[in-house]
Write an enzyme that holds these catalytic residues in place. Sequence first.
Site, PDB file in Angstrom:
ATOM      1  CB  THR A 318       1.393   3.361   8.417  1.00 25.52           C
ATOM      2  OG1 THR A 318       1.367   4.773   8.208  1.00 25.52           O
ATOM      3  CG2 THR A 318       2.834   2.888   8.531  1.00 25.52           C
ATOM      4  CD1 TRP A 321       2.520   1.758   1.211  1.00 21.53           C
ATOM      5  CD2 TRP A 321       3.999   0.735   2.541  1.00 21.53           C
ATOM      6  NE1 TRP A 321       3.739   1.793   0.579  1.00 21.53           N
ATOM      7  CE2 TRP A 321       4.664   1.160   1.375  1.00 21.53           C
ATOM      8  CE3 TRP A 321       4.723   0.065   3.518  1.00 21.53           C
ATOM      9  CZ2 TRP A 321       6.030   0.945   1.170  1.00 21.53           C
ATOM     10  CZ3 TRP A 321       6.079  -0.161   3.318  1.00 21.53           C
ATOM     11  CH2 TRP A 321       6.710   0.289   2.158  1.00 21.53           C
ATOM     12  CG  HIS A 322       4.350  -2.270   6.385  1.00 27.57           C
ATOM     13  ND1 HIS A 322       3.932  -1.018   6.781  1.00 27.57           N
ATOM     14  CD2 HIS A 322       5.706  -2.254   6.462  1.00 27.57           C
ATOM     15  CE1 HIS A 322       4.995  -0.277   7.086  1.00 27.57           C
ATOM     16  NE2 HIS A 322       6.080  -1.003   6.906  1.00 27.57           N
ATOM     17  N   GLY A 323       1.224  -4.782   3.852  1.00 27.49           N
ATOM     18  CA  GLY A 323       0.816  -6.083   3.355  1.00 27.49           C
ATOM     19  C   GLY A 323      -0.683  -6.280   3.363  1.00 27.49           C
ATOM     20  CG  PHE A 469       6.257  -5.146   2.606  1.00 30.84           C
ATOM     21  CD1 PHE A 469       5.233  -6.030   2.856  1.00 30.84           C
ATOM     22  CD2 PHE A 469       7.345  -5.142   3.447  1.00 30.84           C
ATOM     23  CE1 PHE A 469       5.274  -6.884   3.936  1.00 30.84           C
ATOM     24  CE2 PHE A 469       7.404  -5.989   4.548  1.00 30.84           C
ATOM     25  CZ  PHE A 469       6.369  -6.864   4.776  1.00 30.84           C
TER      26      PHE A 469
END
Length: 469
Positions: A318, A321-323, A469
């Site tokens: 998680t 996934w954001h960066g 993102f």
Amino acid sequence: MVFSSLTFLFLFFPIVIGVYYLCPRALRNLWLLAASLLFYAWGEPVYIRLMVASILFNYLCGLGVAALQKRQKPAPARALLILCIVGNIGALGVFKYADLLIDTVNGIAGSHLALLELALPIGISFYTFQALSYVIDVYRGTVAAQKNPITFGTYIALFPQLIAGPIVQYKTVEQQLCGRRETAAQFAEGIGRFTVGLGKKVLIANQVGALWDTVAALPGTSLTAGTAWLGALAFTFQIYFDFSGYSDMAIGLGKMLGFQFLENFDYPYLSRSITEYWRRWHISLGTWFREYVYIPLGGNRRGLPRQILNLIIVWGLTGLWHGASWNFLLWGLYYGVILILEKVWLQKPLQRAPRAVQHLYSLLLIVFGWVIFALTDFGAIGNYFAALFGAHGGADSETLYLLTTNLILLIIAGVASTRLPARLAERLVQRMHPAGQTAVKCVFYAGVLLLCIAFLVGDSYNPFLYFRF
């Protein structure tokens, strides 16, 4: 003149909606697909080919998996599913994480491998996850494979939620893609929802974001505690109103086109635990990871040690996934550890604590989390936390100036992040005649819209935080 993505969306949608309602019903998906690809090409003209390739690849994978399942060939179907997952994650990895990996290898090994320096395709994390959920659900038999490539392309590329979510699972819109019926009431509701989202973004997120930018530009080694807390609160409000504002706009635009997208936020800052917070924040992402990663790993069905491992894996993913930066992994693991602690030890003590203590506990951890999220350099994160706890003094003239010039804005943001405005508005209109209710709503939405236009005219560039993102 350079338009922001928001300004382009604002000017682009009336044309789209006008042509949409002039089109025969049988051609509306074709028009939406063409308009969505045009919208995407405005922001990323080079990567329109990647979007088209993703549509075709996943469309063919879905058909192939369904055909193999129908012929009772589970092994080839599973192999094709794995190929589809590898292909999607591989493309995401190359464009989003290749330079992070190369830079990390260079740092560890002392090598000098050249970075690829590929521009990140806007929204690739969102549409990749949508495509994966579709093929996985076809494999599970949850949905039937979509045989019409135009309909499938519309699902993947639908522009209201294409570039910053919410992540729409195919099974939630399967019937709507071909059988939706637009109504005047739904259209009016969509206008209201879009306007509220636009107001969140332009009138609150952009303005409070300026405070965060000011604080973030100050030397971290000299930040007083007061200034650091003002900056952290500003980013906490900015990212909520920025992202939830876009989700509201996407849901509203969807309603105007006859779609009902699921909610993505539910007043997350009212949470009384971090477990509750992640049921309210970015709901579509949490649902995706739960259904397609956590449960397939075994969820909580294989004992506590395995559940803890599953949570660490899910929250590590998680975060990433954001960066493409290690601070995002740290941010994900930070929440993973807190959720594990709540599940194993803290749940009962929290339930017994006063409500005010529960809220304070949650808000403090949320603010700390956003500091980790906002700063990509570990040294800067350490300096900022030191400042939060008074390493460089409690307050100074800069703190006083920022507080006095932004206090009203912060109060507005704080109140707007609760249910209070909605409840007050509901009580107000309930006492009115239906005609009066309509008039008040029209005046309110028109006022918000005019204010947003006034602010947009003065801003040449105001991207959404989650576009990257």
